[in-house]
Write a protein that holds these residues in place. Structure first.
Motif, PDB file in Angstrom:
ATOM      1  N   PHE A 197       0.758  -1.091   0.024  1.00 31.61           N
ATOM      2  CA  PHE A 197      -0.043   0.077   0.132  1.00 31.61           C
ATOM      3  C   PHE A 197       0.862   1.463   0.049  1.00 31.61           C
ATOM      4  CE2 PHE A 197      -1.797   3.439   2.426  1.00 31.61           C
ATOM      5  CZ  PHE A 197      -3.006   3.843   1.762  1.00 31.61           C
ATOM      6  N   ASN A 198       1.850   1.366   1.072  1.00 30.96           N
ATOM      7  CA  ASN A 198       2.674   2.578   1.165  1.00 30.96           C
ATOM      8  C   ASN A 198       3.443   2.677  -0.324  1.00 30.96           C
ATOM      9  OD1 ASN A 198       1.842   2.754   3.593  1.00 30.96           O
ATOM     10  ND2 ASN A 198       3.884   2.047   4.566  1.00 30.96           N
ATOM     11  N   LEU A 199       4.045   1.707  -0.999  1.00 31.51           N
ATOM     12  CA  LEU A 199       4.645   2.027  -2.156  1.00 31.51           C
ATOM     13  C   LEU A 199       4.029   2.674  -3.357  1.00 31.51           C
ATOM     14  CD1 LEU A 199       7.038  -1.351  -2.368  1.00 31.51           C
ATOM     15  CD2 LEU A 199       7.673   1.051  -1.741  1.00 31.51           C
ATOM     16  N   GLN A 200       2.710   2.530  -3.256  1.00 32.02           N
ATOM     17  CA  GLN A 200       1.619   3.437  -4.296  1.00 32.02           C
ATOM     18  C   GLN A 200       1.810   4.670  -4.101  1.00 32.02           C
ATOM     19  OE1 GLN A 200      -2.276   1.788  -4.121  1.00 32.02           O
ATOM     20  NE2 GLN A 200      -1.609   0.200  -3.063  1.00 32.02           N
ATOM     21  N   ASP A 257      14.585   2.345  -5.658  1.00 28.20           N
ATOM     22  CA  ASP A 257      15.336   1.161  -4.660  1.00 28.20           C
ATOM     23  C   ASP A 257      15.683   1.645  -3.454  1.00 28.20           C
ATOM     24  OD1 ASP A 257      14.826  -0.719  -6.636  1.00 28.20           O
ATOM     25  OD2 ASP A 257      16.963  -0.362  -7.624  1.00 28.20           O
ATOM     26  N   ILE A 258      15.380   0.871  -2.299  1.00 24.39           N
ATOM     27  CA  ILE A 258      16.070   1.088  -0.914  1.00 24.39           C
ATOM     28  C   ILE A 258      17.226   0.469  -0.911  1.00 24.39           C
ATOM     29  CG2 ILE A 258      15.453   0.821   1.306  1.00 24.39           C
ATOM     30  CD1 ILE A 258      12.566   0.767   0.918  1.00 24.39           C
ATOM     31  N   GLN A 259      18.280   1.199  -0.585  1.00 23.46           N
ATOM     32  CA  GLN A 259      19.749   0.723  -0.395  1.00 23.46           C
ATOM     33  C   GLN A 259      20.203   0.525   0.870  1.00 23.46           C
ATOM     34  OE1 GLN A 259      21.550   3.962  -2.708  1.00 23.46           O
ATOM     35  NE2 GLN A 259      22.199   2.239  -4.162  1.00 23.46           N
ATOM     36  N   GLU A 263      19.461   2.930   5.972  1.00 22.44           N
ATOM     37  CA  GLU A 263      18.692   2.584   4.863  1.00 22.44           C
ATOM     38  C   GLU A 263      18.699   3.970   4.022  1.00 22.44           C
ATOM     39  OE1 GLU A 263      15.730  -1.327   5.019  1.00 22.44           O
ATOM     40  OE2 GLU A 263      14.958   0.774   5.025  1.00 22.44           O
ATOM     41  N   ILE A 264      19.149   3.977   2.519  1.00 23.02           N
ATOM     42  CA  ILE A 264      18.843   5.008   1.863  1.00 23.02           C
ATOM     43  C   ILE A 264      17.559   5.013   0.756  1.00 23.02           C
ATOM     44  CG2 ILE A 264      19.614   6.602   0.005  1.00 23.02           C
ATOM     45  CD1 ILE A 264      22.627   5.932   0.988  1.00 23.02           C
ATOM     46  N   PHE A 265      16.690   5.839   0.999  1.00 25.74           N
ATOM     47  CA  PHE A 265      15.650   5.735   0.022  1.00 25.74           C
ATOM     48  C   PHE A 265      15.405   7.205  -0.394  1.00 25.74           C
ATOM     49  CE2 PHE A 265      10.804   6.176  -0.911  1.00 25.74           C
ATOM     50  CZ  PHE A 265      10.832   5.299  -1.628  1.00 25.74           C
ATOM     51  N   THR A 266      15.562   7.475  -1.885  1.00 22.89           N
ATOM     52  CA  THR A 266      15.512   8.563  -2.526  1.00 22.89           C
ATOM     53  C   THR A 266      16.421   9.562  -1.721  1.00 22.89           C
ATOM     54  OG1 THR A 266      13.685   9.604  -1.405  1.00 22.89           O
ATOM     55  CG2 THR A 266      13.158   8.273  -3.263  1.00 22.89           C
ATOM     56  N   ASN A 267      16.142  10.660  -1.324  1.00 23.53           N
ATOM     57  CA  ASN A 267      16.874  11.614  -0.712  1.00 23.53           C
ATOM     58  C   ASN A 267      17.071  11.586   0.914  1.00 23.53           C
ATOM     59  OD1 ASN A 267      14.266  12.670  -0.497  1.00 23.53           O
ATOM     60  ND2 ASN A 267      15.057  14.627   0.282  1.00 23.53           N
ATOM     61  N   THR A 268      16.709  10.303   1.473  1.00 25.82           N
ATOM     62  CA  THR A 268      16.697  10.485   2.833  1.00 25.82           C
ATOM     63  C   THR A 268      17.709   9.109   3.359  1.00 25.82           C
ATOM     64  OG1 THR A 268      14.812   8.815   2.886  1.00 25.82           O
ATOM     65  CG2 THR A 268      14.469  11.155   3.058  1.00 25.82           C
ATOM     66  N   LEU A 269      18.324   9.077   4.550  1.00 22.96           N
ATOM     67  CA  LEU A 269      19.129   7.928   4.776  1.00 22.96           C
ATOM     68  C   LEU A 269      18.344   7.995   6.476  1.00 22.96           C
ATOM     69  CD1 LEU A 269      22.663   7.217   4.860  1.00 22.96           C
ATOM     70  CD2 LEU A 269      21.399   7.071   7.058  1.00 22.96           C
TER      71      LEU A 269
END
Length: 139
Positions: free
Chosen positions: A24-27, A33-35, A55-61
């Motif tokens: 649901f959240n990914l929508q 990708d989550i690194q 974890e890095i996701f887009t512009n956040t860690l």
């Protein structure tokens, strides 16, 4: 309809709930990708002193866990790990760092590094302990 309260539910129940929420959240998130990452410290002989995961996701860690063996606390090792991760984060386009800590852990340490408190659960997970949510904008 039945509603069941289950203490210590089996892994498959927890996985179904987690995977449903994640789908649901990914929508609502950008496609990226989550690194997963780790940053570790070792002494000159290669002995593990501690480290952090995140974890890095887009512009956040998000820093998940940070741990140092007792002899390396207050020795600058934690600062070096956090400085390293901040620099590496910048190289990956990260603009914001996030983490949480407890009042008995190191909120003062993170404040010295420029993190700001943005939320707090009081009396969590037990009376007399708070869980603190922190963030930092990096340039």
């Amino acid at each position: 309809m039945r509603v069941n309260f289950i203490l210590n539910p089996p892994k498959n129940i927890k996985d179904r709930i987690y995977n449903g929420l994640k789908a649901f959240n990914l929508q609502h998130f950008p496609e990226a990708d989550i690194q997963s990452l780790a940053c570790i410290a070792e002494d000159d002989e290669g002995h593990f002193l501690g480290g952090l995961t995140g974890e890095i996701f887009t512009n956040t860690l998000f820093v998940e866990f940070l741990w140092l063996d007792e002899t390396n606390r207050s020795a600058g090792t934690g600062r070096k790990l956090m400085e390293t991760i901040e620099q590496e984060a910048k190289n990956h386009g990260v603009t914001h760092l996030y983490l949480d800590t407890y009042t008995f852990q190191a909120p003062g340490f993170y404040a010295k590094l420029g993190f700001e408190e943005v939320g707090r659960y009081t009396g969590f997970p037990t009376a007399g302990i708070d869980k603190i949510f922190l963030q930092k904008k990096i340039d």
